[in-house]
Design an enzyme around this catalytic site. Structure first.
Site, mmCIF file in Angstrom:
data_model
loop_
_atom_site.group_PDB
_atom_site.id
_atom_site.type_symbol
_atom_site.label_atom_id
_atom_site.label_comp_id
_atom_site.label_asym_id
_atom_site.label_seq_id
_atom_site.Cartn_x
_atom_site.Cartn_y
_atom_site.Cartn_z
ATOM 1 N N ARG A 231 -2.213 -14.267 4.538
ATOM 2 C CA ARG A 231 -2.930 -13.516 5.584
ATOM 3 C C ARG A 231 -2.209 -13.651 6.928
ATOM 4 N NH1 ARG A 231 -7.461 -11.117 4.177
ATOM 5 N NH2 ARG A 231 -8.353 -11.030 6.255
ATOM 6 N N PHE B 1 -15.496 4.287 6.947
ATOM 7 C CA PHE B 1 -14.122 4.641 6.580
ATOM 8 C C PHE B 1 -13.878 4.554 5.074
ATOM 9 C CE2 PHE B 1 -14.105 0.113 7.846
ATOM 10 C CZ PHE B 1 -13.597 -0.482 6.709
ATOM 11 N N TYR C 72 -12.566 -1.760 -3.655
ATOM 12 C CA TYR C 72 -13.080 -1.852 -2.279
ATOM 13 C C TYR C 72 -14.605 -1.708 -2.221
ATOM 14 C CZ TYR C 72 -8.520 -1.888 0.077
ATOM 15 O OH TYR C 72 -7.283 -2.245 0.566
ATOM 16 N N ASN D 113 -1.928 0.330 6.820
ATOM 17 C CA ASN D 113 -1.473 -0.963 7.346
ATOM 18 C C ASN D 113 -0.590 -1.733 6.358
ATOM 19 O OD1 ASN D 113 -3.474 -1.737 5.591
ATOM 20 N ND2 ASN D 113 -4.633 -2.953 7.064
ATOM 21 N N HIS E 44 -2.307 -5.499 1.669
ATOM 22 C CA HIS E 44 -3.612 -6.133 1.525
ATOM 23 C C HIS E 44 -3.393 -7.538 1.008
ATOM 24 C CE1 HIS E 44 -7.723 -6.954 0.155
ATOM 25 N NE2 HIS E 44 -7.143 -7.471 -0.905
ATOM 26 N N LYS F 208 0.818 -1.218 0.000
ATOM 27 C CA LYS F 208 0.000 0.000 0.000
ATOM 28 C C LYS F 208 0.861 1.281 0.000
ATOM 29 C CE LYS F 208 -4.044 -2.098 2.177
ATOM 30 N NZ LYS F 208 -5.009 -2.004 3.297
ATOM 31 N N GLU G 92 -9.891 -10.475 -7.492
ATOM 32 C CA GLU G 92 -8.900 -9.410 -7.300
ATOM 33 C C GLU G 92 -7.727 -9.536 -8.279
ATOM 34 O OE1 GLU G 92 -9.951 -8.645 -2.583
ATOM 35 O OE2 GLU G 92 -7.996 -9.484 -3.094
ATOM 36 N N ARG H 274 2.578 -6.417 8.991
ATOM 37 C CA ARG H 274 1.925 -5.251 9.599
ATOM 38 C C ARG H 274 2.547 -4.885 10.943
ATOM 39 N NH1 ARG H 274 -3.927 -7.281 7.531
ATOM 40 N NH2 ARG H 274 -4.074 -6.012 5.645
ATOM 41 N N THR I 241 -5.421 -6.893 10.785
ATOM 42 C CA THR I 241 -5.675 -5.647 10.036
ATOM 43 C C THR I 241 -5.104 -4.440 10.754
ATOM 44 O OG1 THR I 241 -7.709 -6.610 9.153
ATOM 45 C CG2 THR I 241 -7.499 -4.216 9.014
HETATM 46 P P1 CMP Z 1 -7.537 -4.328 3.792
HETATM 47 O O1 CMP Z 1 -7.106 -5.687 4.201
HETATM 48 O O2 CMP Z 1 -6.989 -3.812 2.502
HETATM 49 O O3 CMP Z 1 -9.136 -4.283 3.708
HETATM 50 C C1 CMP Z 1 -9.866 -3.100 3.830
HETATM 51 C C2 CMP Z 1 -9.042 -1.982 4.375
HETATM 52 O O4 CMP Z 1 -9.786 -0.977 5.013
HETATM 53 C C3 CMP Z 1 -8.118 -2.497 5.486
HETATM 54 O O5 CMP Z 1 -7.129 -3.305 4.942
HETATM 55 C C4 CMP Z 1 -7.677 -1.207 6.105
HETATM 56 O O6 CMP Z 1 -6.663 -0.552 5.349
HETATM 57 C C5 CMP Z 1 -8.966 -0.406 6.009
HETATM 58 N N1 CMP Z 1 -9.718 -0.455 7.264
HETATM 59 C C6 CMP Z 1 -10.308 -1.513 7.820
HETATM 60 N N2 CMP Z 1 -10.938 -1.170 8.955
HETATM 61 C C7 CMP Z 1 -10.762 0.154 9.094
HETATM 62 C C8 CMP Z 1 -11.173 1.112 10.052
HETATM 63 N N3 CMP Z 1 -11.919 0.749 11.110
HETATM 64 N N4 CMP Z 1 -10.799 2.375 9.864
HETATM 65 C C9 CMP Z 1 -10.059 2.732 8.781
HETATM 66 N N5 CMP Z 1 -9.632 1.866 7.831
HETATM 67 C C10 CMP Z 1 -9.974 0.589 7.993
#
Ligand code: CMP
Length: 140
Positions: A87, A59, A51, A114, A117, A11, A128, A104, A93
């Site tokens: 994963r 968010f 997304y 983070n 993905h 990212k 994807e 992470r 996450t």
């Molecule tokens: P990802 O695994 O790419 O899937 C969705 C993304 O949304 C996640 O990683 C984070 O980057 C983001 N995300 C998930 N939960 C939150 C949250 N509560 N607030 C902000 N960003 C979030």
């Protein structure tokens, strides 16, 4: 255990901090093979489509803004049990909850920034991968 493909994004927060090589090293050291990889700059429509499953989340807007804030590195990874293994390698996450030794925990800054993905299931992995790569780009 079946050989699977999964989809990864390094990212903007990680690309911006010059961490592409560090993340790819962790991926390759874990035994996952890079089938395809490229650096891209997503536009808003591309990120919103990627997304879409999160479009009702509070968010969502910030997430899309972040994902188009700079280039990302997308890849298709392959290996035994690749989806779950990647994963596990990424960790939780929220980097604050991520186990030691995960991407992470090492590089993530907060729940949004983070660093990576990874696909969460075989169906999403296929969708994807196809969202970013043509079959003839899966050369590895
Ligand atoms: P990802 O695994 O790419 O899937 C969705 C993304 O949304 C996640 O990683 C984070 O980057 C983001 N995300 C998930 N939960 C939150 C949250 N509560 N607030 C902000 N960003 C979030």
């Amino acid at each position: 255990m079946a050989i699977e493909k999964t989809f990864s994004i390094i990212k903007p927060d990680a690309v911006e901090r010059n961490l592409i090589g560090d993340v790819v090293k962790m991926i390759q050291d874990s035994g996952l093979k890079v089938k395809a990889m490229k650096m891209i700059q997503m536009d808003r429509a591309k990120a919103e489509g990627f997304y879409a499953v999160h479009s009702e989340r509070p968010f969502f807007g910030e997430l899309v803004d972040y994902m188009i804030s700079g280039p990302v590195v997308v890849s298709c990874l392959e290996g035994e049990n690749a989806i779950e293994n990647y994963r596990n390698l990424m960790g939780a996450t929220n980097p604050a909850d991520a186990a030691e030794g995960t991407i992470r925990a090492a590089f993530g800054q907060d729940i949004q920034n983070n660093s990576c993905h990874g696909s969460d299931a075989p169906e999403t992995a296929a969708t994807e991968i196809a969202y970013f790569f043509n079959d003839d780009e899966l050369v590895g």
